[in-house]
Scaffold this motif. Structure first.
Motif, PDB file in Angstrom:
ATOM      1  N   ASN A   1       0.830  -1.208   0.000  1.00 43.09           N
ATOM      2  CA  ASN A   1       0.000   0.000   0.000  1.00 43.09           C
ATOM      3  C   ASN A   1       0.867   1.263   0.000  1.00 43.09           C
ATOM      4  OD1 ASN A   1      -2.594   1.295   0.084  1.00 43.09           O
ATOM      5  ND2 ASN A   1      -2.134   1.835   2.201  1.00 43.09           N
ATOM      6  N   ILE A   2       1.939   1.263   0.771  1.00 45.40           N
ATOM      7  CA  ILE A   2       2.848   2.411   0.803  1.00 45.40           C
ATOM      8  C   ILE A   2       3.456   2.644  -0.582  1.00 45.40           C
ATOM      9  CG2 ILE A   2       5.070   3.233   1.723  1.00 45.40           C
ATOM     10  CD1 ILE A   2       4.273   1.774   4.372  1.00 45.40           C
ATOM     11  N   LEU A   3       3.754   1.557  -1.290  1.00 46.13           N
ATOM     12  CA  LEU A   3       4.402   1.652  -2.608  1.00 46.13           C
ATOM     13  C   LEU A   3       3.407   1.470  -3.751  1.00 46.13           C
ATOM     14  CD1 LEU A   3       7.595  -0.403  -1.737  1.00 46.13           C
ATOM     15  CD2 LEU A   3       7.269   2.081  -1.664  1.00 46.13           C
ATOM     16  N   LYS A   4       2.151   1.759  -3.482  1.00 42.20           N
ATOM     17  CA  LYS A   4       1.082   1.573  -4.468  1.00 42.20           C
ATOM     18  C   LYS A   4       1.370   2.293  -5.783  1.00 42.20           C
ATOM     19  CE  LYS A   4      -3.910   1.841  -4.868  1.00 42.20           C
ATOM     20  NZ  LYS A   4      -5.159   2.144  -4.169  1.00 42.20           N
ATOM     21  N   GLU A   5       1.840   3.513  -5.713  1.00 44.56           N
ATOM     22  CA  GLU A   5       2.112   4.301  -6.922  1.00 44.56           C
ATOM     23  C   GLU A   5       3.184   3.632  -7.791  1.00 44.56           C
ATOM     24  OE1 GLU A   5       3.785   8.726  -8.176  1.00 44.56           O
ATOM     25  OE2 GLU A   5       3.187   8.350  -6.115  1.00 44.56           O
ATOM     26  N   GLU A   6       4.272   3.186  -7.158  1.00 41.87           N
ATOM     27  CA  GLU A   6       5.344   2.530  -7.911  1.00 41.87           C
ATOM     28  C   GLU A   6       4.894   1.193  -8.502  1.00 41.87           C
ATOM     29  OE1 GLU A   6       7.245   5.433  -5.240  1.00 41.87           O
ATOM     30  OE2 GLU A   6       5.682   3.957  -4.956  1.00 41.87           O
ATOM     31  N   LEU A   7       4.041   0.486  -7.776  1.00 44.04           N
ATOM     32  CA  LEU A   7       3.597  -0.836  -8.220  1.00 44.04           C
ATOM     33  C   LEU A   7       2.501  -0.770  -9.280  1.00 44.04           C
ATOM     34  CD1 LEU A   7       3.578  -2.587  -4.742  1.00 44.04           C
ATOM     35  CD2 LEU A   7       5.041  -3.191  -6.676  1.00 44.04           C
ATOM     36  N   GLU A   8       1.572   0.140  -9.125  1.00 43.81           N
ATOM     37  CA  GLU A   8       0.426   0.181 -10.039  1.00 43.81           C
ATOM     38  C   GLU A   8       0.614   1.123 -11.220  1.00 43.81           C
ATOM     39  OE1 GLU A   8      -3.150   0.929  -7.863  1.00 43.81           O
ATOM     40  OE2 GLU A   8      -3.020  -0.980  -6.773  1.00 43.81           O
ATOM     41  N   GLU A   9       1.258   2.247 -10.979  1.00 39.14           N
ATOM     42  CA  GLU A   9       1.368   3.259 -12.036  1.00 39.14           C
ATOM     43  C   GLU A   9       2.817   3.519 -12.445  1.00 39.14           C
ATOM     44  OE1 GLU A   9      -0.740   6.678 -10.632  1.00 39.14           O
ATOM     45  OE2 GLU A   9      -2.440   5.453 -10.010  1.00 39.14           O
ATOM     46  N   GLY A  10       3.735   2.967 -11.707  1.00 38.12           N
ATOM     47  CA  GLY A  10       5.141   3.243 -11.960  1.00 38.12           C
ATOM     48  C   GLY A  10       5.856   2.075 -12.586  1.00 38.12           C
ATOM     49  N   PRO A  11       7.160   2.134 -12.502  1.00 43.38           N
ATOM     50  CA  PRO A  11       7.984   1.164 -13.210  1.00 43.38           C
ATOM     51  C   PRO A  11       8.181  -0.171 -12.497  1.00 43.38           C
ATOM     52  CG  PRO A  11       9.368   2.729 -12.099  1.00 43.38           C
ATOM     53  CD  PRO A  11       7.946   3.190 -11.891  1.00 43.38           C
ATOM     54  N   VAL A  12       7.772  -0.299 -11.223  1.00 47.36           N
ATOM     55  CA  VAL A  12       8.070  -1.520 -10.479  1.00 47.36           C
ATOM     56  C   VAL A  12       7.170  -2.663 -10.946  1.00 47.36           C
ATOM     57  CG1 VAL A  12       8.228  -2.609  -8.207  1.00 47.36           C
ATOM     58  CG2 VAL A  12       8.908  -0.217  -8.504  1.00 47.36           C
ATOM     59  N   HIS A  13       7.815  -3.694 -11.457  1.00 51.30           N
ATOM     60  CA  HIS A  13       7.129  -4.880 -11.975  1.00 51.30           C
ATOM     61  C   HIS A  13       7.063  -5.979 -10.917  1.00 51.30           C
ATOM     62  CE1 HIS A  13       6.180  -8.251 -14.600  1.00 51.30           C
ATOM     63  NE2 HIS A  13       7.272  -8.844 -14.182  1.00 51.30           N
ATOM     64  N   ALA A  14       8.102  -6.067 -10.075  1.00 46.54           N
ATOM     65  CA  ALA A  14       8.164  -7.117  -9.063  1.00 46.54           C
ATOM     66  C   ALA A  14       8.790  -6.565  -7.789  1.00 46.54           C
ATOM     67  CB  ALA A  14       8.986  -8.293  -9.582  1.00 46.54           C
ATOM     68  N   LEU A  15       8.216  -6.984  -6.657  1.00 47.10           N
ATOM     69  CA  LEU A  15       8.709  -6.539  -5.360  1.00 47.10           C
ATOM     70  C   LEU A  15       8.765  -7.739  -4.424  1.00 47.10           C
ATOM     71  CD1 LEU A  15       9.493  -4.160  -3.470  1.00 47.10           C
ATOM     72  CD2 LEU A  15       7.066  -4.008  -2.868  1.00 47.10           C
ATOM     73  N   SER A  16       9.968  -8.054  -3.969  1.00 44.40           N
ATOM     74  CA  SER A  16      10.168  -9.107  -2.977  1.00 44.40           C
ATOM     75  C   SER A  16      10.275  -8.422  -1.616  1.00 44.40           C
ATOM     76  CB  SER A  16      11.448  -9.877  -3.301  1.00 44.40           C
ATOM     77  OG  SER A  16      11.740 -10.801  -2.283  1.00 44.40           O
ATOM     78  N   ILE A  17       9.556  -8.939  -0.630  1.00 44.61           N
ATOM     79  CA  ILE A  17       9.479  -8.273   0.671  1.00 44.61           C
ATOM     80  C   ILE A  17       9.956  -9.196   1.782  1.00 44.61           C
ATOM     81  CG2 ILE A  17       7.922  -7.243   2.371  1.00 44.61           C
ATOM     82  CD1 ILE A  17       6.047  -6.523   0.028  1.00 44.61           C
ATOM     83  N   VAL A  18      10.863  -8.675   2.618  1.00 45.33           N
ATOM     84  CA  VAL A  18      11.232  -9.310   3.876  1.00 45.33           C
ATOM     85  C   VAL A  18      10.828  -8.303   4.944  1.00 45.33           C
ATOM     86  CG1 VAL A  18      13.103 -10.202   5.312  1.00 45.33           C
ATOM     87  CG2 VAL A  18      13.159 -10.542   2.818  1.00 45.33           C
ATOM     88  N   ALA A  19       9.807  -8.625   5.734  1.00 45.81           N
ATOM     89  CA  ALA A  19       9.276  -7.709   6.740  1.00 45.81           C
ATOM     90  C   ALA A  19       9.364  -8.374   8.112  1.00 45.81           C
ATOM     91  CB  ALA A  19       7.824  -7.351   6.415  1.00 45.81           C
TER      92      ALA A  19
END
Length: 154
Positions: A100-118
């Motif tokens: 949700n924080i990176l919604k803009e990069e994921l939905e409208e921006g260039p980020v195609h894949a995001l691996s998360i370690v939280a």
């Protein structure tokens, strides 16, 4: 129709090289050194996560070079986020928060894949005490369609 629009948007973003000069940063992970490239998208990701989660530890890795994309792309990232805000939150909620924080990069921006370690600080401390190393994501395995299709046995 929506899938085609998303694909076209991804193609548009992945074909553009970054506009700003890139700089190298080195981050210690466990007992090894990992080099990462800090670029405009990575800087945006880092800034947003710092602002929203006040992490005690944060790493943003541009893993685009491990995939079949043009040189200097900013399409594939791994984030390692350690925050007190993750206390009492299940893993799926932590991932949803970051997405949700990176919604803009994921939905409208260039980020195609995001691996998360939280992780929570106590979970991260346990990993450090046990010298657990966070590995990079695997290399691309031909997701662009360049590899022959897998044969199916009947």
């Amino acid at each position: 129709e929506k899938c085609c629009m998303i694909l076209l948007k991804l193609q548009k973003w992945t074909m553009k090289p970054p506009k700003k000069k890139m700089m190298m940063k080195t981050t210690r992970i466990g007992t090894t050194l990992a080099h990462r490239t800090m670029t405009t998208v990575a800087a945006s990701i880092e800034s947003k996560l710092k602002q929203q989660l006040q992490p005690t530890h944060l790493e943003v890795w541009n893993e685009s070079h491990r995939h079949n994309v043009p040189e200097n792309s900013e399409t594939h990232f791994k984030v390692i986020v350690v925050s007190h805000q993750f206390e009492k939150s299940p893993l799926i909620k932590r991932h949803r928060t970051i997405n949700n924080i990176l919604k803009e990069e994921l939905e409208e921006g260039p980020v195609h894949a995001l691996s998360i370690v939280a992780k929570t600080p106590s979970q991260w401390k346990t990993l450090e005490e046990n010298n657990v190393q966070i590995d990079p994501s695997p290399n691309c395995r031909g997701g662009d369609g360049s590899l022959p299709p897998k044969s199916t046995k009947s």
